[in-house]
Design a protein around this motif. Structure first.
Motif, PDB file in Angstrom:
ATOM      1  N   GLU A  50      44.431  35.015  39.337  1.00  0.00           N
ATOM      2  CA  GLU A  50      44.473  36.463  39.144  1.00  0.00           C
ATOM      3  C   GLU A  50      43.132  37.149  39.385  1.00  0.00           C
ATOM      4  O   GLU A  50      43.017  38.367  39.247  1.00  0.00           O
ATOM      5  CB  GLU A  50      44.938  36.773  37.708  1.00  0.00           C
ATOM      6  N   PHE A  51      42.115  36.384  39.748  1.00  0.00           N
ATOM      7  CA  PHE A  51      40.774  36.944  39.968  1.00  0.00           C
ATOM      8  C   PHE A  51      40.694  37.456  41.404  1.00  0.00           C
ATOM      9  O   PHE A  51      40.537  36.696  42.355  1.00  0.00           O
ATOM     10  CB  PHE A  51      39.717  35.863  39.727  1.00  0.00           C
ATOM     11  N   ASN A  52      40.788  38.798  41.583  1.00  0.00           N
ATOM     12  CA  ASN A  52      40.922  39.382  42.916  1.00  0.00           C
ATOM     13  C   ASN A  52      39.566  39.758  43.534  1.00  0.00           C
ATOM     14  O   ASN A  52      38.500  39.506  42.962  1.00  0.00           O
ATOM     15  CB  ASN A  52      41.836  40.609  42.857  1.00  0.00           C
ATOM     16  N   GLY A 102      42.467  36.876  34.752  1.00  0.00           N
ATOM     17  CA  GLY A 102      41.710  37.700  35.681  1.00  0.00           C
ATOM     18  C   GLY A 102      40.860  38.745  34.971  1.00  0.00           C
ATOM     19  O   GLY A 102      40.369  38.524  33.862  1.00  0.00           O
TER      20      GLY A 102
END
Length: 513
Positions: A340-342, A39
């Protein structure tokens, strides 16, 4: 003769675009893999700092000083004797191996200092992680430097597709190894994958040189050889100038280290998307035009080749820049939003991407103009242009940092490259004593009309068929590719109706014998 040179340049550029397309797509896949595992986090910031330090030779050698110094000399020797030219490349390889080995040793020793300079805002844990990753990845410089020499040789011999394709092998190796290494070694696994990819990048071109009867291996250098001495004389000032250019990514890393966690990462993710059109079009055209310009002896022919390279670059880069800006949020969502890339990373990367794409046309012109300075053997002017670019990047970054945060760091380099490209054109015009006449009022009006059509096409798609972030990956990919295809078709139709000369150049390049 002039038309043949221009046609050859376009053929080579388009061949490189074909190879580079696959490479850049795999480069995006590579970032997708990394984003899913790590992320936009502090550990990813540390990796990006380390990778930037170990990757400084890519611009300095692979796309900069080595090509600038080696290709013009090699091309001229090649006209007289292929054997002498290849022998010159072997001697250059020996010198390059010696120099890069020293640089790697120094880089490993002074990694703590280098990391401290690049990321003064890191805490102790992030600093130590960056130092460890930097030491692991510094040998990457050797692979990428040798790859640069091999690419320059192959391009001068008329081979463009395989050199453009070789980064795809590097990215493919990274994509295959990274998931396994990341699970086993964490973020250090990415460093190991970088080394494996760099080795694949070099070996692909090195072995292709064997097929081309231009296989390189180190031989004892003859420093009495005037051509080798000329390469070294040109290399040092070009290296000094282009090493300054490496301060540009250092500036964003330094200032980004003081911002919120993940700022460096989102700048890197947006830059990865920027590299797709930059590498696909700009680097391909500039790499193809350097050997061509180096062989030109008449100033009018030089001007025409340069004009055509700049016009062709803008013809492709302007619609690509506008298209990505208009669908930046959708594009980033499709490519990166998973694992995990928000949502914050999505929004931040999208805005950085849109702002950095504003500077792509300026980057395109600046890159091509720098190749013209190299071909004209103007190291002092090239140094001045690079120094101006660095100073401008620093000033605009500082000016824009407080009101715009990481967005200001994304916008600043594009402004600086645009201004430095104009300065480079001034030096070329002064050297040749001729007006370049790259664009006139009619051409500008035609471009405005053509780009307006792209805006209409994209907004029509967004209004009639809005992007659905909750739909399947296939449907989202279909939406993005559909908008790109529709925009490209609209732009092509309008430019054909307006009789853009670039279509005639393309036809001549592939129809004319």
């Amino acid at each position: 003769m002039q038309n043949n040179n221009n046609n050859s340049m376009l053929k080579h550029a388009i061949m490189m675009m074909g190879g580079t397309l696959l490479s850049r797509i795999l480069g995006l896949v590579r970032e997708i893999v990394v984003a899913a595992f790590f992320g936009a986090t502090r550990s990813m910031d540390a990796f990006n700092v380390a990778y930037t330090l170990s990757n400084l030779a890519r611009q300095l050698l692979a796309e900069g000083a080595l090509s600038a110094a080696f290709v013009p000399v090699f091309s001229k020797v090649l006209v007289d004797s292929r054997e002498r030219a290849i022998e010159l490349a072997k001697r250059t390889m020996t010198v390059l191996l010696f120099l890069t080995t020293i640089v790697v040793a120094l880089g490993i020793i002074f990694s703590p200092l280098l990391v401290k300079i690049m990321s003064p805002g890191f805490d102790e844990a992030s600093h130590e992680l960056s130092v460890g990753l930097t030491r692991y990845m510094f040998p990457f410089l050797i692979f990428i430097s040798l790859e640069a020499l091999t690419m320059g040789e192959l391009n001068s011999l008329g081979s463009f597709f395989v050199p453009a394709l070789s980064p795809a092998c590097s990215n493919l190796v990274f994509i295959i190894t990274a998931p396994f290494f990341a699970r086993k070694f964490g973020v250090y696994g990415l460093a190991l994958s970088v080394l494996c990819g760099g080795a694949a990048h070099f070996l692909t071109q090195w072995l292709w040189g064997l097929k081309m009867r231009a296989f390189l291996y180190p031989v004892k250098p003859d420093f009495h050889d005037e051509n080798l001495r000329k390469i070294l004389r040109l290399f040092l000032p070009y290296a000094a100038g282009l090493s300054l250019n490496q301060i540009n990514p250092v500036i964003s890393r330094m200032l980004g280290s003081f911002l919120q966690e993940g700022s460096i990462s989102v700048l890197n993710y947006s830059n990865r998307i920027l590299q797709l059109p930059l590498g696909l079009f700009v680097i391909a055209i500039s790499q193809a035009v350097l050997p061509q310009l180096s062989k030109v002896k008449d100033s009018s022919e030089f001007v025409e080749t340069l004009r055509q390279a700049l016009r062709f670059a803008l013809f492709i880069v302007l619609p690509a820049s506008l298209g990505v800006i208009l669908i930046s949020r959708e594009f980033v969502h499709l490519v990166f939003v998973r694992g995990e890339f928000n949502d914050w990373a999505w929004s931040a990367t999208s805005s950085c991407l849109a702002l950095s794409m504003l500077g792509l046309p300026g980057m395109a012109c600046s890159t091509v103009v720098m190749r013209a300075l190299y071909a004209l053997s103007m190291p002092r002017e090239a140094f001045k242009v690079t120094l101006f670019s660095v100073i401008s990047t620093g000033l605009f970054s500082l000016i824009l940092l407080f009101p715009m945060s990481y967005n200001g760091l994304a916008l600043a380099p594009g402004i600086a490259f645009t201004l430095s490209g104009l300065l480079g054109l001034h030096y070329v015009r002064k050297k040749l004593g001729r007006k370049l006449r790259i664009l006139d009022a009619k051409v500008l009006c035609n471009y405005i009309a053509s780009l307006a059509v792209i805006c209409v096409a994209v907004y029509a798609c967004k209004y009639i068929f809005p992007y659905d972030a909750e739909s399947s990956l296939l449907m989202r990919a279909f939406w993005v590719l559909g908008v790109i295809a529709l925009s490209a078709a609209a732009y092509s139709c309008v430019t054909l109706l307006l009789k853009f000369r670039e279509w005639f150049w393309l036809k001549e390049a592939f129809v004319r014998k």
